[in-house]
Scaffold this motif. Sequence first.
Motif, mmCIF file in Angstrom:
data_model
loop_
_atom_site.group_PDB
_atom_site.id
_atom_site.type_symbol
_atom_site.label_atom_id
_atom_site.label_comp_id
_atom_site.label_asym_id
_atom_site.label_seq_id
_atom_site.Cartn_x
_atom_site.Cartn_y
_atom_site.Cartn_z
ATOM 1 N N TYR A 144 4.306 -34.192 32.200
ATOM 2 C CA TYR A 144 4.281 -35.346 33.110
ATOM 3 C C TYR A 144 5.053 -36.516 32.513
ATOM 4 C CZ TYR A 144 2.401 -39.326 35.699
ATOM 5 O OH TYR A 144 2.268 -40.481 36.438
ATOM 6 N N ARG B 15 8.767 -36.068 32.642
ATOM 7 C CA ARG B 15 9.314 -36.260 33.980
ATOM 8 C C ARG B 15 9.469 -37.736 34.330
ATOM 9 N NH1 ARG B 15 5.720 -33.725 36.614
ATOM 10 N NH2 ARG B 15 4.653 -35.396 37.730
ATOM 11 N N ILE B 16 8.516 -38.581 33.929
ATOM 12 C CA ILE B 16 8.550 -39.978 34.372
ATOM 13 C C ILE B 16 9.128 -40.933 33.329
ATOM 14 C CG2 ILE B 16 6.552 -39.600 35.863
ATOM 15 C CD1 ILE B 16 4.903 -41.236 33.839
ATOM 16 N N MET B 17 9.217 -40.492 32.057
ATOM 17 C CA MET B 17 9.638 -41.407 31.001
ATOM 18 C C MET B 17 11.054 -41.158 30.472
ATOM 19 S SD MET B 17 7.476 -43.774 30.350
ATOM 20 C CE MET B 17 5.789 -44.195 30.765
ATOM 21 N N LYS C 215 13.619 -43.978 29.464
ATOM 22 C CA LYS C 215 12.923 -45.267 29.457
ATOM 23 C C LYS C 215 12.249 -45.465 28.101
ATOM 24 C CE LYS C 215 11.959 -44.771 34.415
ATOM 25 N NZ LYS C 215 10.892 -44.645 35.441
#
Length: 435
Positions: free
Chosen positions: A84, A87-89, A92
Amino acid sequence: MEWVVVVSVLLMVILSLLRVNVILSIIIAAIVAGVMSGLNIVEAVEMLVSGMGGQANTALSYVLLGAFAVAISYTGITNILVKYLIRIMSGKKTTLLLVIAGVASLSQNVVPVHIAFIPILIPPLLTLFDRMQVDRRGVAVALTFGLQAPYILIPAGFGLIFHGIIYDGLVQNGATITMGEVAKSMIIPGLGMIVGLLIAVFITYRKDKEYTSNGQDATLYNEKQSADISFNLKHLLTVFAIVGALIAQIISGSLIIGALIGLGLMFLFFVVPFSKGDKIISDGVGMMGSIAFVMLVASGYGTILKDTGAVDALVEASSGYLGNNKALIAFVLLLVGLLITMGIGSSFGTIPIIAALFVPICLSAGFSPIATAALIGTAGALGDAGSPASDSTLGPTSGLNADGKHNHIWDTCVPTFTHFNIPLFLFGWMAALFL
Protein backbone atom coordinates in the motif's frame (compact mmCIF):
# COMPACT_ATOMS: atom_id res chain seq x y z
CA MET A 1 36.82 13.35 40.37
CA GLU A 2 34.67 15.86 38.49
CA TRP A 3 36.46 14.98 35.23
CA VAL A 4 35.52 11.29 35.36
CA VAL A 5 32.21 11.68 33.52
CA VAL A 6 33.68 14.07 30.93
CA VAL A 7 36.68 11.86 30.12
CA SER A 8 34.76 8.55 30.05
CA VAL A 9 31.87 9.87 27.94
CA LEU A 10 34.23 11.54 25.46
CA LEU A 11 36.20 8.29 25.28
CA MET A 12 33.03 6.33 24.54
CA VAL A 13 32.01 8.80 21.82
CA ILE A 14 35.47 8.87 20.21
CA LEU A 15 35.76 5.08 20.17
CA SER A 16 32.27 4.81 18.67
CA LEU A 17 33.11 7.38 15.98
CA LEU A 18 36.21 5.32 15.16
CA ARG A 19 33.81 2.43 14.48
CA VAL A 20 34.78 0.43 17.55
CA ASN A 21 31.82 -1.81 18.45
CA VAL A 22 29.44 0.14 20.70
CA ILE A 23 29.41 -2.58 23.38
CA LEU A 24 33.21 -2.56 23.58
CA SER A 25 33.21 1.26 23.59
CA ILE A 26 30.85 1.36 26.57
CA ILE A 27 32.78 -1.33 28.47
CA ILE A 28 36.10 0.46 27.96
CA ALA A 29 34.61 3.82 28.98
CA ALA A 30 33.05 2.22 32.06
CA ILE A 31 36.33 0.64 33.17
CA VAL A 32 38.17 3.94 32.66
CA ALA A 33 35.51 5.72 34.74
CA GLY A 34 35.88 3.14 37.48
CA VAL A 35 39.69 3.33 37.54
CA MET A 36 39.62 7.15 37.57
CA SER A 37 37.23 6.97 40.53
CA GLY A 38 39.68 4.88 42.57
CA LEU A 39 38.62 1.34 41.71
CA ASN A 40 40.97 -1.27 40.30
CA ILE A 41 40.10 -2.97 37.01
CA VAL A 42 38.59 -6.04 38.68
CA GLU A 43 36.38 -3.90 40.95
CA ALA A 44 35.30 -1.77 37.98
CA VAL A 45 34.31 -4.85 35.99
CA GLU A 46 32.46 -6.30 38.99
CA MET A 47 30.52 -3.04 39.47
CA LEU A 48 29.74 -2.96 35.73
CA VAL A 49 28.36 -6.50 35.84
CA SER A 50 26.41 -5.92 39.06
CA GLY A 51 24.77 -2.84 37.56
CA MET A 52 23.66 -4.63 34.38
CA GLY A 53 20.56 -5.93 36.15
CA GLY A 54 19.10 -2.44 36.18
CA GLN A 55 17.96 -2.84 32.58
CA ALA A 56 17.20 -6.59 32.67
CA ASN A 57 13.45 -5.94 32.38
CA THR A 58 13.96 -3.69 29.35
CA ALA A 59 16.38 -6.12 27.70
CA LEU A 60 14.00 -9.08 28.06
CA SER A 61 11.14 -6.90 26.80
CA TYR A 62 13.07 -6.07 23.62
CA VAL A 63 13.96 -9.70 22.93
CA LEU A 64 10.36 -10.87 23.34
CA LEU A 65 9.05 -7.96 21.27
CA GLY A 66 11.56 -8.91 18.59
CA ALA A 67 10.15 -12.44 18.55
CA PHE A 68 6.62 -11.02 18.37
CA ALA A 69 7.68 -8.83 15.44
CA VAL A 70 9.13 -11.86 13.61
CA ALA A 71 5.90 -13.77 14.20
CA ILE A 72 3.86 -10.88 12.78
CA SER A 73 6.09 -10.59 9.72
CA TYR A 74 5.75 -14.36 9.18
CA THR A 75 2.04 -13.90 8.45
CA GLY A 76 2.77 -11.48 5.59
CA ILE A 77 0.56 -8.72 7.01
CA THR A 78 3.44 -6.24 6.87
CA ASN A 79 3.81 -6.92 3.14
CA ILE A 80 0.24 -5.73 2.65
CA LEU A 81 1.11 -2.47 4.37
CA VAL A 82 4.29 -2.11 2.34
CA LYS A 83 2.44 -2.78 -0.93
CA TYR A 84 0.00 0.00 0.00
CA LEU A 85 2.78 2.43 0.90
CA ILE A 86 4.66 1.67 -2.32
CA ARG A 87 1.53 2.48 -4.29
CA ILE A 88 0.78 5.82 -2.60
CA MET A 89 4.25 7.03 -1.56
CA SER A 90 6.40 6.41 -4.63
CA GLY A 91 8.13 9.66 -5.58
CA LYS A 92 7.07 11.44 -2.37
CA LYS A 93 10.20 11.24 -0.23
CA THR A 94 9.52 14.13 2.12
CA THR A 95 5.95 12.96 2.68
CA LEU A 96 7.21 9.43 3.41
CA LEU A 97 9.67 10.70 6.04
CA LEU A 98 6.98 12.82 7.70
CA VAL A 99 4.57 9.85 7.70
CA ILE A 100 7.26 7.69 9.34
CA ALA A 101 7.82 10.39 11.97
CA GLY A 102 4.06 10.50 12.59
CA VAL A 103 3.72 6.73 12.89
CA ALA A 104 6.70 6.64 15.25
CA SER A 105 5.10 9.36 17.37
CA LEU A 106 2.06 7.14 17.97
CA SER A 107 4.36 4.61 19.67
CA GLN A 108 4.91 6.90 22.66
CA ASN A 109 1.40 8.03 23.52
CA VAL A 110 -1.49 6.54 21.54
CA VAL A 111 -0.11 2.99 21.23
CA PRO A 112 2.73 2.99 23.76
CA VAL A 113 4.95 0.23 22.38
CA HIS A 114 8.10 2.38 22.10
CA ILE A 115 10.62 0.83 19.65
CA ALA A 116 8.76 -2.47 19.25
CA PHE A 117 7.10 -1.32 16.00
CA ILE A 118 10.42 -0.69 14.23
CA PRO A 119 11.45 -4.29 13.46
CA ILE A 120 7.88 -4.90 12.26
CA LEU A 121 7.52 -1.88 9.98
CA ILE A 122 10.96 -0.77 8.78
CA PRO A 123 12.73 -3.87 7.33
CA PRO A 124 9.94 -4.50 4.79
CA LEU A 125 10.19 -0.85 3.70
CA LEU A 126 13.92 -1.00 2.88
CA THR A 127 13.08 -2.09 -0.66
CA LEU A 128 10.93 1.01 -1.08
CA PHE A 129 13.63 3.27 0.40
CA ASP A 130 16.24 1.95 -2.03
CA ARG A 131 13.91 2.25 -5.01
CA MET A 132 13.10 5.88 -4.11
CA GLN A 133 16.79 6.54 -3.24
CA VAL A 134 15.77 7.73 0.20
CA ASP A 135 18.67 8.70 2.46
CA ARG A 136 18.32 6.35 5.42
CA ARG A 137 19.87 8.96 7.70
CA GLY A 138 16.70 10.98 7.17
CA VAL A 139 14.62 7.93 8.12
CA ALA A 140 16.72 7.53 11.27
CA VAL A 141 16.06 11.16 12.20
CA ALA A 142 12.32 10.72 11.55
CA LEU A 143 12.18 7.59 13.72
CA THR A 144 14.15 9.15 16.59
CA PHE A 145 11.89 12.21 16.46
CA GLY A 146 8.88 9.96 16.93
CA LEU A 147 10.57 8.12 19.79
CA GLN A 148 11.53 11.28 21.70
CA ALA A 149 9.49 14.38 20.80
CA PRO A 150 6.08 13.00 21.93
CA TYR A 151 7.23 12.17 25.46
CA ILE A 152 8.78 15.65 25.70
CA LEU A 153 5.68 17.47 24.43
CA ILE A 154 2.64 15.35 25.34
CA PRO A 155 1.80 14.32 28.94
CA ALA A 156 0.27 10.96 27.97
CA GLY A 157 1.69 7.46 27.69
CA PHE A 158 5.46 7.61 28.07
CA GLY A 159 5.10 11.40 28.17
CA LEU A 160 3.04 11.16 31.37
CA ILE A 161 5.85 9.10 32.93
CA PHE A 162 8.51 11.57 31.78
CA HIS A 163 6.62 14.63 33.03
CA GLY A 164 5.85 12.80 36.27
CA ILE A 165 9.55 12.13 36.88
CA ILE A 166 10.31 15.83 36.34
CA TYR A 167 7.48 16.80 38.69
CA ASP A 168 8.66 14.38 41.40
CA GLY A 169 12.24 15.61 41.08
CA LEU A 170 11.16 19.21 41.56
CA VAL A 171 8.71 18.65 44.42
CA GLN A 172 10.99 16.29 46.34
CA ASN A 173 13.73 18.91 46.25
CA GLY A 174 11.72 21.85 47.49
CA ALA A 175 10.10 23.41 44.39
CA THR A 176 6.39 24.18 44.11
CA ILE A 177 4.92 23.34 40.71
CA THR A 178 1.95 21.59 39.06
CA MET A 179 1.90 18.89 36.38
CA GLY A 180 0.31 21.42 34.04
CA GLU A 181 3.25 23.77 34.49
CA VAL A 182 5.68 20.93 33.83
CA ALA A 183 3.89 20.26 30.53
CA LYS A 184 4.09 23.97 29.62
CA SER A 185 7.79 24.06 30.44
CA MET A 186 8.57 21.44 27.78
CA ILE A 187 6.74 23.13 24.89
CA ILE A 188 9.66 25.35 23.84
CA PRO A 189 12.29 22.54 24.00
CA GLY A 190 9.87 20.31 22.06
CA LEU A 191 9.60 22.95 19.34
CA GLY A 192 13.38 22.63 18.95
CA MET A 193 12.94 19.00 17.98
CA ILE A 194 10.29 19.92 15.42
CA VAL A 195 12.71 22.44 13.88
CA GLY A 196 15.41 19.77 13.74
CA LEU A 197 13.08 17.31 12.00
CA LEU A 198 12.04 19.86 9.36
CA ILE A 199 15.68 20.78 8.65
CA ALA A 200 16.57 17.10 8.20
CA VAL A 201 13.59 16.29 5.97
CA PHE A 202 13.51 19.39 3.78
CA ILE A 203 17.19 20.36 3.65
CA THR A 204 19.86 17.96 4.92
CA TYR A 205 18.59 14.64 3.57
CA ARG A 206 16.39 15.77 0.71
CA LYS A 207 18.83 14.68 -2.02
CA ASP A 208 18.79 11.20 -3.56
CA LYS A 209 21.15 8.62 -2.08
CA GLU A 210 21.84 5.38 -3.92
CA TYR A 211 22.53 2.19 -1.97
CA THR A 212 24.36 -0.60 -3.77
CA SER A 213 23.54 -4.24 -3.16
CA ASN A 214 25.79 -6.05 -0.68
CA GLY A 215 24.40 -9.52 -1.20
CA GLN A 216 22.21 -9.45 1.92
CA ASP A 217 18.45 -9.62 1.77
CA ALA A 218 16.85 -8.96 5.11
CA THR A 219 14.03 -6.70 3.96
CA LEU A 220 11.36 -9.36 4.59
CA TYR A 221 9.56 -8.08 1.49
CA ASN A 222 9.25 -9.97 -1.75
CA GLU A 223 7.48 -7.93 -4.39
CA LYS A 224 6.50 -10.91 -6.57
CA GLN A 225 5.04 -12.85 -3.65
CA SER A 226 3.35 -9.79 -2.19
CA ALA A 227 1.47 -9.06 -5.40
CA ASP A 228 -0.78 -12.06 -4.68
CA ILE A 229 -1.28 -11.37 -0.95
CA SER A 230 -4.65 -10.06 0.17
CA PHE A 231 -6.11 -9.56 3.62
CA ASN A 232 -7.47 -12.86 4.96
CA LEU A 233 -8.53 -14.60 8.18
CA LYS A 234 -4.92 -15.19 9.23
CA HIS A 235 -4.23 -11.47 9.02
CA LEU A 236 -7.41 -10.66 10.97
CA LEU A 237 -6.33 -13.02 13.75
CA THR A 238 -2.89 -11.36 13.70
CA VAL A 239 -4.59 -7.99 14.28
CA PHE A 240 -6.46 -9.54 17.24
CA ALA A 241 -3.14 -10.78 18.65
CA ILE A 242 -1.61 -7.31 18.29
CA VAL A 243 -4.61 -5.69 20.01
CA GLY A 244 -4.48 -8.37 22.73
CA ALA A 245 -0.80 -7.67 23.33
CA LEU A 246 -1.50 -3.94 23.55
CA ILE A 247 -4.37 -4.38 26.03
CA ALA A 248 -2.29 -6.75 28.16
CA GLN A 249 0.58 -4.27 28.19
CA ILE A 250 -1.64 -1.35 29.20
CA ILE A 251 -3.41 -3.32 31.96
CA SER A 252 -0.25 -4.89 33.37
CA GLY A 253 2.13 -2.01 32.65
CA SER A 254 4.62 -4.60 31.41
CA LEU A 255 6.06 -4.92 27.91
CA ILE A 256 7.12 -8.48 28.79
CA ILE A 257 3.56 -9.58 29.59
CA GLY A 258 2.25 -7.81 26.51
CA ALA A 259 4.77 -9.57 24.24
CA LEU A 260 4.09 -12.95 25.85
CA ILE A 261 0.34 -12.54 25.41
CA GLY A 262 0.83 -11.51 21.78
CA LEU A 263 3.07 -14.50 21.03
CA GLY A 264 0.70 -16.83 22.86
CA LEU A 265 -2.28 -15.64 20.84
CA MET A 266 -0.34 -16.05 17.58
CA PHE A 267 0.29 -19.70 18.41
CA LEU A 268 -3.17 -20.26 19.94
CA PHE A 269 -4.88 -18.96 16.79
CA PHE A 270 -2.55 -21.17 14.70
CA VAL A 271 -1.48 -18.08 12.79
CA VAL A 272 2.07 -19.30 13.35
CA PRO A 273 2.70 -23.08 13.46
CA PHE A 274 4.08 -24.51 16.69
CA SER A 275 6.86 -26.08 14.61
CA LYS A 276 8.15 -22.58 13.79
CA GLY A 277 8.40 -21.57 17.45
CA ASP A 278 12.13 -22.20 17.85
CA LYS A 279 13.01 -20.32 14.66
CA ILE A 280 10.81 -17.34 15.55
CA ILE A 281 12.34 -16.98 19.01
CA SER A 282 15.84 -17.42 17.56
CA ASP A 283 15.20 -14.78 14.89
CA GLY A 284 13.73 -12.46 17.50
CA VAL A 285 16.84 -12.80 19.64
CA GLY A 286 18.99 -12.17 16.58
CA MET A 287 16.99 -9.05 15.69
CA MET A 288 16.83 -7.41 19.11
CA GLY A 289 19.45 -9.25 21.14
CA SER A 290 22.26 -6.81 20.37
CA ILE A 291 20.08 -3.88 21.47
CA ALA A 292 19.15 -5.73 24.66
CA PHE A 293 22.80 -6.38 25.48
CA VAL A 294 23.80 -2.77 24.81
CA MET A 295 21.09 -1.69 27.24
CA LEU A 296 22.43 -4.10 29.87
CA VAL A 297 26.02 -2.86 29.48
CA ALA A 298 24.84 0.77 29.46
CA SER A 299 23.02 0.14 32.73
CA GLY A 300 26.27 -1.13 34.25
CA TYR A 301 28.09 1.93 32.93
CA GLY A 302 25.46 4.19 34.50
CA THR A 303 25.88 2.37 37.80
CA ILE A 304 29.62 3.10 37.81
CA LEU A 305 29.05 6.80 37.06
CA LYS A 306 26.43 7.08 39.81
CA ASP A 307 27.73 4.82 42.57
CA THR A 308 31.31 6.11 42.46
CA GLY A 309 30.01 9.65 42.95
CA ALA A 310 31.34 10.82 39.57
CA VAL A 311 28.03 12.41 38.53
CA ASP A 312 27.58 14.22 41.86
CA ALA A 313 31.17 15.49 41.70
CA LEU A 314 30.64 16.84 38.17
CA VAL A 315 27.46 18.73 39.05
CA GLU A 316 28.83 20.09 42.33
CA ALA A 317 32.07 21.22 40.67
CA SER A 318 30.10 22.91 37.91
CA SER A 319 27.90 24.76 40.39
CA GLY A 320 30.96 26.12 42.17
CA TYR A 321 32.04 28.10 39.10
CA LEU A 322 28.66 29.49 38.07
CA GLY A 323 28.09 32.56 40.23
CA ASN A 324 24.75 34.34 39.66
CA ASN A 325 24.80 34.63 35.87
CA LYS A 326 21.55 32.92 34.80
CA ALA A 327 22.58 32.51 31.17
CA LEU A 328 25.86 30.87 32.18
CA ILE A 329 24.17 28.68 34.81
CA ALA A 330 21.58 27.42 32.32
CA PHE A 331 24.25 26.77 29.68
CA VAL A 332 26.51 24.80 32.03
CA LEU A 333 23.68 22.76 33.55
CA LEU A 334 22.44 21.77 30.08
CA LEU A 335 25.98 20.80 29.10
CA VAL A 336 26.27 18.65 32.24
CA GLY A 337 22.92 17.03 31.42
CA LEU A 338 24.13 16.27 27.89
CA LEU A 339 27.28 14.56 29.17
CA ILE A 340 25.44 12.50 31.78
CA THR A 341 22.67 11.36 29.41
CA MET A 342 25.16 10.52 26.65
CA GLY A 343 26.81 8.18 29.13
CA ILE A 344 23.76 6.65 30.76
CA GLY A 345 21.70 6.58 27.55
CA SER A 346 18.36 7.17 29.29
CA SER A 347 16.62 10.50 29.77
CA PHE A 348 14.14 8.87 32.17
CA GLY A 349 16.99 7.47 34.28
CA THR A 350 18.99 10.71 34.24
CA ILE A 351 16.36 13.10 35.64
CA PRO A 352 16.23 11.74 39.22
CA ILE A 353 20.04 12.00 39.36
CA ILE A 354 20.30 15.60 38.21
CA ALA A 355 17.11 16.96 39.81
CA ALA A 356 18.47 16.64 43.37
CA LEU A 357 21.41 18.86 42.45
CA PHE A 358 19.88 21.13 39.81
CA VAL A 359 16.85 22.29 41.82
CA PRO A 360 18.77 23.94 44.70
CA ILE A 361 21.15 25.61 42.22
CA CYS A 362 18.29 26.96 40.08
CA LEU A 363 16.13 28.16 42.94
CA SER A 364 19.02 29.92 44.66
CA ALA A 365 19.91 31.62 41.37
CA GLY A 366 16.36 32.96 40.99
CA PHE A 367 14.98 30.65 38.29
CA SER A 368 11.21 30.15 38.46
CA PRO A 369 9.93 26.60 39.09
CA ILE A 370 8.69 26.36 35.49
CA ALA A 371 12.08 27.52 34.15
CA THR A 372 13.76 24.96 36.42
CA ALA A 373 11.45 22.27 35.03
CA ALA A 374 12.45 23.29 31.49
CA LEU A 375 16.12 23.03 32.42
CA ILE A 376 15.78 19.63 34.08
CA GLY A 377 13.56 18.17 31.34
CA THR A 378 15.83 19.43 28.56
CA ALA A 379 19.01 18.37 30.38
CA GLY A 380 17.53 14.88 30.78
CA ALA A 381 16.40 14.65 27.16
CA LEU A 382 19.75 15.88 25.80
CA GLY A 383 21.87 12.98 24.72
CA ASP A 384 18.95 10.56 24.42
CA ALA A 385 19.06 11.37 20.72
CA GLY A 386 22.62 10.78 19.67
CA SER A 387 23.84 8.51 22.47
CA PRO A 388 25.19 5.20 21.12
CA ALA A 389 23.62 3.49 24.15
CA SER A 390 20.12 4.99 23.82
CA ASP A 391 17.18 2.92 22.62
CA SER A 392 16.09 6.02 20.68
CA THR A 393 19.09 5.41 18.39
CA LEU A 394 19.48 1.64 18.77
CA GLY A 395 15.86 1.07 17.72
CA PRO A 396 16.11 2.89 14.36
CA THR A 397 19.42 1.17 13.60
CA SER A 398 17.91 -2.27 14.27
CA GLY A 399 15.39 -1.70 11.50
CA LEU A 400 17.48 0.27 9.01
CA ASN A 401 20.47 -2.09 9.21
CA ALA A 402 18.42 -5.23 8.56
CA ASP A 403 20.26 -5.60 5.22
CA GLY A 404 23.65 -4.44 6.50
CA LYS A 405 23.67 -1.05 4.76
CA HIS A 406 23.29 1.27 7.77
CA ASN A 407 25.96 2.20 10.33
CA HIS A 408 24.78 2.83 13.89
CA ILE A 409 27.19 5.66 14.71
CA TRP A 410 27.59 7.58 11.44
CA ASP A 411 24.12 6.95 9.96
CA THR A 412 22.00 7.16 13.12
CA CYS A 413 23.80 8.72 16.10
CA VAL A 414 25.61 11.57 14.31
CA PRO A 415 22.53 12.70 12.30
CA THR A 416 20.20 12.52 15.31
CA PHE A 417 22.70 14.29 17.58
CA THR A 418 23.21 17.20 15.18
CA HIS A 419 19.54 17.63 14.26
CA PHE A 420 18.02 17.21 17.73
CA ASN A 421 20.53 17.86 20.50
CA ILE A 422 21.68 21.19 19.07
CA PRO A 423 18.17 22.71 18.72
CA LEU A 424 17.09 21.06 21.99
CA PHE A 425 20.01 22.73 23.74
CA LEU A 426 19.29 26.15 22.24
CA PHE A 427 15.53 26.05 22.75
CA GLY A 428 15.89 24.63 26.27
CA TRP A 429 18.34 27.39 27.10
CA MET A 430 15.90 30.03 25.86
CA ALA A 431 13.05 28.42 27.81
CA ALA A 432 15.08 28.56 31.04
CA LEU A 433 15.82 32.26 30.53
CA PHE A 434 12.37 33.46 29.46
CA LEU A 435 9.89 31.31 31.39
